[in-house]
Design a protein around this motif. Structure first.
Motif, mmCIF file in Angstrom:
data_model
loop_
_atom_site.group_PDB
_atom_site.id
_atom_site.type_symbol
_atom_site.label_atom_id
_atom_site.label_comp_id
_atom_site.label_asym_id
_atom_site.label_seq_id
_atom_site.Cartn_x
_atom_site.Cartn_y
_atom_site.Cartn_z
ATOM 1 N N LYS A 287 -0.618 7.907 8.190
ATOM 2 C CA LYS A 287 -0.535 6.717 7.338
ATOM 3 C C LYS A 287 -0.282 6.567 5.859
ATOM 4 O O LYS A 287 0.681 6.210 5.518
ATOM 5 N N LYS A 288 -0.844 7.449 5.312
ATOM 6 C CA LYS A 288 -0.630 7.717 3.762
ATOM 7 C C LYS A 288 0.622 8.354 3.530
ATOM 8 O O LYS A 288 1.479 7.792 2.643
ATOM 9 N N LYS A 289 1.202 9.284 4.438
ATOM 10 C CA LYS A 289 2.605 9.622 4.389
ATOM 11 C C LYS A 289 3.584 8.579 4.621
ATOM 12 O O LYS A 289 4.511 8.587 3.692
ATOM 13 N N LEU A 290 3.347 7.875 5.403
ATOM 14 C CA LEU A 290 4.285 6.857 5.770
ATOM 15 C C LEU A 290 4.232 5.736 4.483
ATOM 16 O O LEU A 290 5.327 5.320 4.270
ATOM 17 N N GLU A 291 2.892 5.434 4.229
ATOM 18 C CA GLU A 291 2.926 4.638 3.055
ATOM 19 C C GLU A 291 3.778 4.853 1.801
ATOM 20 O O GLU A 291 4.585 4.388 1.084
ATOM 21 N N ALA A 292 3.680 6.473 1.616
ATOM 22 C CA ALA A 292 4.212 7.073 0.409
ATOM 23 C C ALA A 292 5.780 6.893 0.547
ATOM 24 O O ALA A 292 6.286 6.625 -0.241
ATOM 25 N N LYS A 293 6.211 7.268 1.783
ATOM 26 C CA LYS A 293 7.472 7.399 2.006
ATOM 27 C C LYS A 293 8.272 5.663 1.647
ATOM 28 O O LYS A 293 9.183 5.616 1.231
ATOM 29 N N ALA A 294 7.332 4.961 2.250
ATOM 30 C CA ALA A 294 7.829 3.560 2.051
ATOM 31 C C ALA A 294 7.918 3.025 0.475
ATOM 32 O O ALA A 294 8.853 2.258 0.421
ATOM 33 N N ARG A 295 7.138 3.651 -0.077
ATOM 34 C CA ARG A 295 6.978 3.389 -1.735
ATOM 35 C C ARG A 295 8.406 3.899 -2.073
ATOM 36 O O ARG A 295 8.760 3.649 -3.437
ATOM 37 N N LEU A 296 9.025 5.185 -1.517
ATOM 38 C CA LEU A 296 10.191 5.676 -2.062
ATOM 39 C C LEU A 296 11.540 4.752 -2.252
ATOM 40 O O LEU A 296 11.737 4.040 -1.319
#
Lengths: 520, 520
Positions: free
Chosen positions: A511-520
């Motif tokens: 979830k964290k990775k996907l959220e970080a990705k979304a922030r990119l």
């Protein structure tokens, strides 16, 4: 030679093999003591072996063996509690030559170890495709074929052919006579063990899914048809049910999960996904048809994990550029299971597919290796259909785990250890497997890859009577849970069709990775 | 067909055979209980058989057998304590068909009984010459031949040929399938059992006279090579030593002498003379080469006890006229053992020979049947040399008995019962045997002919686990006394060269007859 790693957990056990060798020096008979040869030999055996069965074959060799070496002979014994027997008699002292075999009969691959039973060392390893593949790659085809007498005979003969060829090869390599091979332990799925023993597999795949036998106990090589000492012990690790075989018990043994107070989950993903859940107090198991997708069998450019297979993939999320690794180096021929799992994870993290596995842009496939880099001269791709198949397989594993957990009333949050058993898990990138939701989202050091735990378990049993007792006890302890036709299954399955899962809360790091990705 | 009577003591035993049949009706598997076939069957077996070995061959038949007859199957079990196994599984109810065989392997003759194990009745009997005779009639020739690998193979194959032919014949006669024959008990001398099992007999006849094995325990038909159910129990009555075999143990069993407080003597006169002495507290045995004289093998006109043999002789002491009886009627071809014993007794009582066996008048032979009455057209005679041979054989038996008695410190006067075992004793006239000193001079009702006690003993063991335990215990209880090279033997032997014995006081009734004769 198939390139399959065959290391395991490296669990330590006390060396106490299923067979032993004794050198005994008998007092020769005389006028006052002219007891018969067999009865004379018995006097020199340890108490627990006094009444051991001495097969006619061995008795026939006894008079010359005794007299040839001036009444000093080496006796090889099968130390089976309540049912010991004498395997061999050799004139003179030969206790230093004490050998056995561990065998893993996979639907696809046969792996064999030659083991020095005096030291526990593996002297040689060999592997080969299961010759039965010519009759069909998947297990259902073999079951179907094995349901006629002739088909069963063919399958058995073919399998024994592969095994006996490997035995000959490995024995020759180590300059060991076949007659010196006095024990063979075998792990395999229920169907393979049936075909190995010439047992009709028909009812394995018919409701209510009953094997002919789960635990045969120790057999003799001559009855089984393996070309080692005819009186050698052949011991098949017991099965628990139609779809949870001795290979899985071997995994449980190697993991040691059955001795721990913590909740552990063991998954063996091959053509079927077998699952064992539990701790030192209870153990449950189930199996579901995972399908060949994760073994690279169903994808357009899928292939087995052998030379030429792409087994690692990285996708640069900014450029979309693909970095990949090929088994054995050279040009790529296709993608194996671990490559597919990597690919799926990277496609998700690179934002090329969404959590339901669909390409975000209007494309039907993604090029992993362009034509100019491949051995085939064609693009190696992963298609929308491939992704769908992978998701289905993953969902089937997820659903099986969840049904089992619900059935025993525990939650994924209680899970402490995850064991990946079987050859498939060996090449797998843990991180990718968690990212797609195939493995649970545990601290990574608690996700343990057992490698080919099937053969490692067989080896442990070969080397240790304690381990032999453990697997016999495990087979009785593990509750088999029949997943076929389970109604809750479909509902869980649907949640599993998302990456990593419909319920993101159970995959916090993803979830964290996907959220970080979304922030990119 | 050889004309050999095969009745015995008719000892009563409780019917409790080595094998049993059970009809079990299993609850078919369902989704909640899909245990494997083998494990399901085990649930229905009696407690003591729960862990019984189920051979692969039987397991292979299980799935179809169970389903063919709607989960009702008949299980045949080998009820061997500590080592039970499943012999057969048949679809449906077949407990009424439960058959076994008892076998007597003689050096000369093979006798077989087909026995209904539900009733204990003998359904059929058959006998045939031992096919090994073509390689030599006496046992030493066979031992010699069996000392090479090829010779042993030939002897074994020939013997199995005779046995399997008899099995086929007797099974066909009773409309029984070979697979329905689930047990075989075998009695024979030590050499015959060795040749039957393919064991090198070399050391039986070499000092210090050690057999390869005395007690093999229960074997399986497939290992032995007898064409009955491959998993059938084959049990050879144990031997005690090189020259006291299971045939003698069978005699002891049938006589019941091992249960009596009185001193008994059992003598089995064939090519060898085997002797057992004792009571319920102790038993000793020995054997000496009796030679073929008493079987009619050495005499000028000697022959086996078959059609055409003179088996009874009376000589009128006043006229010297001979009355004789021929087996099967018709013209005489020769004289068998019992005829020779009669002849010797009658010659003595008629005053034609003296107590040292010499013709009183200056003749070299005595005409038993003149040429015109014989099938050969020649006189059938008994010569001085024949008489000498007979005396030697008798003296050997006497000497063996006397050495054994002296060894255990008891005298002939303590003897209460005398048992004559073996086919030879069957035709023998008790009175004549006492007259020549072959049998002891006991009250005649205490001289008991056991007939072919070898096969009768085998039958008892087949029908009764108690009898099986008895013979196993007997083999351990009986002390074997090696007579070969015994120094006292020669001295006793010399006394035995007189009719009935040098010491007339131990033959009071014969002494009386001779005195009465002298008064004539």
């Amino acid at each position: 030679m198939v390139s399959i790693l065959t290391h395991g957990q490296g669990r330590e056990v006390e060396l106490n093999p299923l067979t032993r060798k004794y050198f005994i020096e008998l007092k020769p008979p005389n006028k006052m003591d002219n007891q018969a040869d067999v009865e004379r030999v018995r006097r020199y055996l340890p108490e627990r072996l006094r009444q051991a069965d001495i097969p006619l074959e061995v008795i026939r060799k006894l008079p010359s063996s005794l007299r040839e070496a001036n009444w000093g002979v080496t006796i090889t014994t099968a130390e089976i509690p309540n049912n010991p027997w004498i395997i061999n008699v050799e004139p003179g002292r030969h206790i230093d030559r004490h050998y056995g075999l561990a065998l893993d009969i996979g639907t696809t691959t046969i792996v064999i170890y030659l083991v020095d039973l005096n030291t526990g060392h593996v002297l040689a390893k060999a592997s080969e495709y299961n010759g039965q593949i010519q009759y069909g790659e998947d297990i259902l085809t073999r079951i179907h074929l094995g349901s006629t007498e002739k088909g069963l005979q063919n399958l058995r003969r073919t399998l024994l052919g592969t095994i006996n060829q490997l035995v000959g090869q490995i024995a020759a390599e180590a300059s060991i006579d076949r007659n010196e091979l006095c024990a063979l332990t075998v792990a395999g799925n229920t169907t393979m063990i049936h075909l190995f023993l010439g047992l009709e597999p028909t009812y394995i795949c018919r409701e209510p899914y009953t094997p002919v036998v789960n635990s045969t106990g120790p057999l003799r090589a001559s009855a089984v048809g393996v070309h080692i000492n005819p009186q050698a012990v052949v011991y098949c690790l017991p099965c628990i049910g139609s779809y949870v075989g001795g290979d899985v018990i071997a995994g449980v043994l190697v993991s040691g999960m059955y001795e721990q107070p913590y909740l552990s989950l063991l998954v063996d993903i091959g053509t079927n996904g077998e699952i064992v859940l539990g701790n030192c107090e209870w153990l449950v198991a189930c199996a579901g048809a995972a399908g060949p997708a994760l073994e690279g069998g169903a994808a357009a450019h899928g292939m087995r994990a052998e030379k030429g297979a792409i087994n690692r993939i990285k996708i640069n999320p900014r450029t979309g550029k693909v970095d990949y690794q090929v088994i054995g180096g050279g040009k790529a021929k296709g993608i194996c299971g671990s490559g597919l799992v990597d690919c799926l994870a990277e496609l998700l993290l690179a934002g090329i597919i969404d959590r339901s596995g669909h390409f975000i842009e209007d494309i039907q496939h993604f090029v992993v290796a362009p034509a100019e880099e491949t051995a085939t001269g064609k693009d190696i791709i992963i298609s929308q259909k491939d992704i769908k198949n992978l998701l289905r397989t993953k969902a089937a594993v997820n659903a099986a785990v969840e049904v089992l957990m619900e059935e025993v009333g525990c939650s994924i949050h209680e899970l402490k250890y995850f064991y990946s058993a079987g050859a498939f898990g060996e090449y797998m990138d843990r991180e990718s497997a968690v990212t797609i939701g195939l493995y649970p989202d545990l601290p990574r050091q608690n996700i343990i890859c057992l490698g080919n735990s099937s053969i490692e378990g067989a080896k442990l049993v070969l080397l240790s009577q304690d381990m032999w007792r453990e697997v016999e006890a495990l087979a009785k302890r593990i509750t088999y849970f029949e997943l076929n036709n389970n109604q809750k299954f479909m509902e869980k399955y649907t949640s599993g069709l998302f990456l990593p899962h419909a319920d993101l809360s159970i995959y916090p790091t993803v979830k964290k990775k996907l959220e970080a990705k979304a922030r990119l």
